[in-house]
Every structure is written in structure tokens, then in C-alpha cells.
Design an enzyme around this catalytic site. Structure first.
Site, PDB file in Angstrom:
ATOM      1  N   GLY A 123       0.844  -1.192   0.000  1.00 30.39           N
ATOM      2  CA  GLY A 123       0.000   0.000   0.000  1.00 30.39           C
ATOM      3  C   GLY A 123       0.874   1.235   0.000  1.00 30.39           C
ATOM      4  O   GLY A 123       2.027   1.182   0.438  1.00 30.39           O
ATOM      5  N   GLN A 146       2.842   9.885   1.412  1.00 32.74           N
ATOM      6  CA  GLN A 146       4.162   9.251   1.352  1.00 32.74           C
ATOM      7  C   GLN A 146       4.951   9.624   0.102  1.00 32.74           C
ATOM      8  O   GLN A 146       6.134   9.300  -0.004  1.00 32.74           O
ATOM      9  CB  GLN A 146       4.025   7.720   1.401  1.00 32.74           C
ATOM     10  CG  GLN A 146       3.516   7.205   2.732  1.00 32.74           C
ATOM     11  CD  GLN A 146       3.453   5.700   2.715  1.00 32.74           C
ATOM     12  OE1 GLN A 146       2.460   5.122   2.303  1.00 32.74           O
ATOM     13  NE2 GLN A 146       4.535   5.048   3.137  1.00 32.74           N
ATOM     14  N   CYS A 191       6.621  -0.193   6.927  1.00 31.76           N
ATOM     15  CA  CYS A 191       6.152   0.961   6.164  1.00 31.76           C
ATOM     16  C   CYS A 191       7.275   1.433   5.245  1.00 31.76           C
ATOM     17  O   CYS A 191       8.433   1.499   5.667  1.00 31.76           O
ATOM     18  CB  CYS A 191       5.763   2.073   7.138  1.00 31.76           C
ATOM     19  SG  CYS A 191       5.181   3.567   6.336  1.00 31.76           S
ATOM     20  N   LEU A 192       6.923   1.756   3.994  1.00 28.64           N
ATOM     21  CA  LEU A 192       7.953   2.192   3.042  1.00 28.64           C
ATOM     22  C   LEU A 192       8.594   3.513   3.469  1.00 28.64           C
ATOM     23  O   LEU A 192       9.692   3.835   3.022  1.00 28.64           O
ATOM     24  CB  LEU A 192       7.363   2.311   1.636  1.00 28.64           C
ATOM     25  CG  LEU A 192       6.838   0.995   1.041  1.00 28.64           C
ATOM     26  CD1 LEU A 192       6.277   1.230  -0.360  1.00 28.64           C
ATOM     27  CD2 LEU A 192       7.924  -0.064   1.014  1.00 28.64           C
ATOM     28  N   HIS A 206      -3.872   1.098   7.930  1.00 27.84           N
ATOM     29  CA  HIS A 206      -2.514   1.671   7.928  1.00 27.84           C
ATOM     30  C   HIS A 206      -2.445   2.866   6.963  1.00 27.84           C
ATOM     31  O   HIS A 206      -1.917   3.924   7.320  1.00 27.84           O
ATOM     32  CB  HIS A 206      -1.530   0.561   7.530  1.00 27.84           C
ATOM     33  CG  HIS A 206      -0.101   0.984   7.408  1.00 27.84           C
ATOM     34  ND1 HIS A 206       0.901   0.478   8.221  1.00 27.84           N
ATOM     35  CD2 HIS A 206       0.511   1.860   6.575  1.00 27.84           C
ATOM     36  CE1 HIS A 206       2.054   1.054   7.886  1.00 27.84           C
ATOM     37  NE2 HIS A 206       1.849   1.885   6.876  1.00 27.84           N
ATOM     38  N   GLU A 207      -3.017   2.705   5.765  1.00 26.53           N
ATOM     39  CA  GLU A 207      -2.940   3.782   4.762  1.00 26.53           C
ATOM     40  C   GLU A 207      -3.836   4.963   5.137  1.00 26.53           C
ATOM     41  O   GLU A 207      -3.475   6.119   4.911  1.00 26.53           O
ATOM     42  CB  GLU A 207      -3.314   3.250   3.370  1.00 26.53           C
ATOM     43  CG  GLU A 207      -2.418   2.127   2.833  1.00 26.53           C
ATOM     44  CD  GLU A 207      -0.940   2.419   2.929  1.00 26.53           C
ATOM     45  OE1 GLU A 207      -0.535   3.592   2.818  1.00 26.53           O
ATOM     46  OE2 GLU A 207      -0.164   1.463   3.156  1.00 26.53           O
ATOM     47  N   HIS A 243      -2.067   7.120   7.471  1.00 29.67           N
ATOM     48  CA  HIS A 243      -1.120   8.013   6.775  1.00 29.67           C
ATOM     49  C   HIS A 243      -1.808   9.313   6.361  1.00 29.67           C
ATOM     50  O   HIS A 243      -1.223  10.387   6.448  1.00 29.67           O
ATOM     51  CB  HIS A 243      -0.577   7.351   5.510  1.00 29.67           C
ATOM     52  CG  HIS A 243       0.652   6.523   5.728  1.00 29.67           C
ATOM     53  ND1 HIS A 243       1.813   7.036   6.246  1.00 29.67           N
ATOM     54  CD2 HIS A 243       0.900   5.220   5.467  1.00 29.67           C
ATOM     55  CE1 HIS A 243       2.735   6.073   6.300  1.00 29.67           C
ATOM     56  NE2 HIS A 243       2.204   4.959   5.844  1.00 29.67           N
TER      57      HIS A 243
HETATM   58 NI    NI Z   1       3.100   3.063   5.681  1.00 22.10          NI
END
Ligand code: NI
Length: 198
Positions: free
Chosen positions: A49, A54, A96-97, A138-139, A142
Site C-alpha cells: 500500500g 508518502q 512501512c515504506l 494503515h494507509e 497516513h
Molecule cells: Ni506506511
């Protein structure tokens, strides 16, 4: 404003990761290019995701594919997602990226109802559970400027302290050497995107 091809994943402690994204009011050809680029980056970095914040965009949208593999599973774009009716709890490890090399256990609702729009303006009103529900939570976090490390149990926070400090040092040095824009420039960019889409 940046073009879609120039978008890159930003990492902690970049200030846009703490930004509350505004609802999107317009979808155009450029936004579709942005979504394509977000999928490209997500697959390249082996994520499942990726939220607009991000890639340094203050827009309320995210992309996901729970398989993490291009051409496999289902690619989902959610615009202006709203989560309701959380049911049950489940603990699982997340990464997480934007927080490379950091992992931790996070409690999430097992099942959720999601209301959102697709890129074509179709309304999504659907229940999700398990891994997909976790990705959506999670997204959506963000988009509210929240990161999974905010949800770690007290104590496990200490275990990642060293990694967080290293990311902070890396970020400061990139900002000092000019390979990353100053805070004032970042704020001006955010205002321009909001003026165009929110
Ligand atoms: Ni993340």
C-alpha cells in the site's frame, strides 16, 4: 509543481508524513498519472500500500494491492476513504515504506466498513477483513498524519529508538546538503497542490 514521474517515496521524519491530507475534489489526467506512479513506486519498493502523503502530496488517496505483485491480485485506489464499524481486534507485524527497516506489532480492527471513491468516481461501500483491512487502516492513518510507530505498545517503542534516530540523522543531512527542499519550500508545494485539487 512536480510531475508524476518525479514523485519519490519520502521517509521519516519528513514533515508531510505528519500532514492531515485534505479531501480530494477533482480527478484529472495528471491525478491518474500520479496514481500510476504510486503503484510503480509501491511495486518497486515491495510494498502492499502507498498513501499520497508518502510521495509528498497532501491529497486524500491511497493505492494498494495485498499481493504486492504487479499483474497479480487486485489493484485498489481509494479516494477520500472513511472507515466505520470496526469489529474485532488482531495483532500483527507491520512495516512501512516511509520507515525502512522498522517493524513492529500493531493492533488493528479485524473487520471494517470502508466508504470511498475509485478513480472513475464509483462509490466503494464495502466490508474488508484480515490483511486488506489492516492495509486500509494503515494507509488511512497516513492520510491523517499518523504512522504505525505511533500505535506500538509502550516498550516496543524503545526497541526501534536507534533506527528512528538514524533516519532523523539521514534526513537532517539531506536537508543540510540541499538534496531535500527547505521546510518553507515544502509548505509552498503543499499549498499549490491543495489549491489545484482540494
Ligand atoms: Ni506506511
Amino acid at each position: 509543481m512536480k510531475s508524476a514521474a518525479d514523485l519519490q517515496i519520502i521517509t521519516y521524519p519528513h514533515p508531510t508524513l505528519r500532514y492531515q491530507a485534505k479531501p480530494l475534489r477533482k480527478v484529472d489526467a495528471r491525478l491518474k498519472e500520479i496514481v500510476d506512479r504510486m503503484f510503480e513506486l509501491m511495486y518497486e519498493y515491495r510494498g502492499v500500500g502507498l498513501a499520497a502523503t508518502q510521495v509528498d502530496l497532501p491529497l486524500r488517496l491511497f493505492v494498494m494491492n495485498s499481493t504486492g505483485r504487479q499483474g497479480d491480485g487486485q489493484e485498489i485506489v481509494m479516494i477520500n476513504p472513511v472507515i466505520s464499524r470496526p469489529r474485532g481486534n488482531e495483532i500483527a507485524e507491520e512495516g512501512c515504506l516511509s520507515l525502512p527497516s522498522i517493524h513492529g506489532n500493531v493492533i488493528r480492527a479485524k473487520t471494517i466498513r470502508v466508504n470511498a471513491f475509485t478513480l472513475d468516481g464509483q462509490e466503494i461501500n464495502q466490508d474488508f477483513s484480515g490483511y486488506e483491512a489492516r492495509i486500509i487502516q494503515h494507509e488511512t492513518d497516513h492520510l491523517d498524519g499518523s504512522l504505525f510507530i505511533d500505535r506500538l505498545k509502550e516498550g516496543s517503542e524503545l526497541e526501534i529508538q536507534g533506527e528512528l534516530e538514524q533516519l532523523e540523522i539521514d534526513f537532517e543531512s539531506r536537508q543540510r546538503t540541499g538534496s531535500l527542499a527547505e521546510d518553507s519550500q515544502l509548505k509552498a508545494d503543499i499549498a499549490a497542490w491543495e489549491a489545484a485539487y482540494c
